[in-house]
Design a protein around this motif. Sequence first.
Motif, PDB file in Angstrom:
ATOM      1  N   THR A 139     -24.705 -67.493 -42.290  1.00 36.81           N
ATOM      2  CA  THR A 139     -24.369 -66.998 -43.635  1.00 36.81           C
ATOM      3  C   THR A 139     -25.487 -67.314 -44.628  1.00 36.81           C
ATOM      4  OG1 THR A 139     -23.056 -69.015 -44.002  1.00 36.81           O
ATOM      5  CG2 THR A 139     -21.879 -67.040 -43.292  1.00 36.81           C
ATOM      6  N   ALA A 140     -26.153 -68.462 -44.455  1.00 35.16           N
ATOM      7  CA  ALA A 140     -27.270 -68.794 -45.337  1.00 35.16           C
ATOM      8  C   ALA A 140     -28.440 -67.837 -45.118  1.00 35.16           C
ATOM      9  CB  ALA A 140     -27.715 -70.234 -45.097  1.00 35.16           C
ATOM     10  N   ALA A 141     -28.723 -67.527 -43.860  1.00 32.19           N
ATOM     11  CA  ALA A 141     -29.852 -66.643 -43.555  1.00 32.19           C
ATOM     12  C   ALA A 141     -29.653 -65.254 -44.156  1.00 32.19           C
ATOM     13  CB  ALA A 141     -30.042 -66.542 -42.045  1.00 32.19           C
ATOM     14  N   LEU A 191     -16.413 -51.376 -39.924  1.00 33.15           N
ATOM     15  CA  LEU A 191     -16.865 -52.757 -39.894  1.00 33.15           C
ATOM     16  C   LEU A 191     -18.357 -52.882 -40.226  1.00 33.15           C
ATOM     17  CD1 LEU A 191     -15.069 -54.069 -36.673  1.00 33.15           C
ATOM     18  CD2 LEU A 191     -14.404 -54.439 -39.067  1.00 33.15           C
ATOM     19  N   HIS A 192     -18.665 -53.968 -40.914  1.00 35.49           N
ATOM     20  CA  HIS A 192     -20.041 -54.347 -41.203  1.00 35.49           C
ATOM     21  C   HIS A 192     -20.336 -55.594 -40.380  1.00 35.49           C
ATOM     22  CE1 HIS A 192     -23.464 -54.072 -44.162  1.00 35.49           C
ATOM     23  NE2 HIS A 192     -23.694 -55.274 -43.667  1.00 35.49           N
ATOM     24  N   ILE A 193     -21.543 -55.681 -39.829  1.00 32.66           N
ATOM     25  CA  ILE A 193     -21.915 -56.829 -39.000  1.00 32.66           C
ATOM     26  C   ILE A 193     -23.142 -57.517 -39.584  1.00 32.66           C
ATOM     27  CG2 ILE A 193     -23.321 -55.407 -37.445  1.00 32.66           C
ATOM     28  CD1 ILE A 193     -22.485 -57.314 -35.164  1.00 32.66           C
ATOM     29  N   TRP A 194     -23.115 -58.848 -39.555  1.00 36.70           N
ATOM     30  CA  TRP A 194     -24.272 -59.672 -39.875  1.00 36.70           C
ATOM     31  C   TRP A 194     -24.565 -60.477 -38.622  1.00 36.70           C
ATOM     32  CZ3 TRP A 194     -20.317 -58.654 -43.207  1.00 36.70           C
ATOM     33  CH2 TRP A 194     -20.644 -58.139 -44.469  1.00 36.70           C
ATOM     34  N   TRP A 195     -25.711 -60.256 -38.005  1.00 31.34           N
ATOM     35  CA  TRP A 195     -26.055 -60.860 -36.711  1.00 31.34           C
ATOM     36  C   TRP A 195     -27.310 -61.701 -36.851  1.00 31.34           C
ATOM     37  CZ3 TRP A 195     -30.554 -59.903 -33.795  1.00 31.34           C
ATOM     38  CH2 TRP A 195     -30.536 -60.382 -32.477  1.00 31.34           C
TER      39      TRP A 195
END
Length: 244
Positions: A139-141, A191-195
């Motif tokens: 989440t920080a990145a 859906l949205h993705i943060w990888w």
Amino acid sequence: MDLWLIGIGTGNPAHVTLEAQEALREAEVILVPRKGVGKDDLAALRHRILEDAGATGKVVEFDYPVRDEALPYRERVIAWHDEIARRWVTAVGDTTGSVALLVWGDPSLYDSTLRIAKRLNPKPRIKVLPGITALSALTAAHGISFNTLAGAVVVTTGRRLRDYGWPEGAETVVVMLDGECSFAALDRDDLHIWWGAYLGMKEQVLDAGPLAEIGPRIIQTRAAERARHGWIMDTYLLRPEGLE
């Protein structure tokens, strides 16, 4: 014997806490696992952390066992944990003082070190020193919030996402231990993705966007990075579009 399980974060030596550094300086024996061909940089990173902390204890390396893929999943993992515990005992030898084990991320989050430690006989006095988690690093990145406004978060595994699908009523889902890009099995277009992979390391790779659009790109990137490094550790966060 005192067994200190020390979380060392997700790959950036600067993320190792002052508490962890102090414990490493005080430990009499420090166990460093070797995880096989192509993963030497993982052991090298642990040695760098020890050097930066000023550790002076005896460093003992040991080889990590390989899981028996012929066994059913639960039986396979139990047998694997039993063998790891046996190798700890061999590595520690007749030490009766403080033994430190460096644990990737945090020993309390989707990590089996505590379960393995309970197999030891006689039982050691266990102390856990928390580390920065992959959840925090991810989440920080990306510069995003872990949760929506007053919303709940489901943290699960790739296996459970494949077997059971999207958790009922979930707003935010974080997936760990997913070697098969299980997000590809979700039949949703909202859906949205943060990888992220190699979070906190100089090799860090990030991607984010609508899952339907960039999911295939993440799969390709993941395969390429795994081939390049010989290993990969990644995690991702999913959330319906529009939620904040």
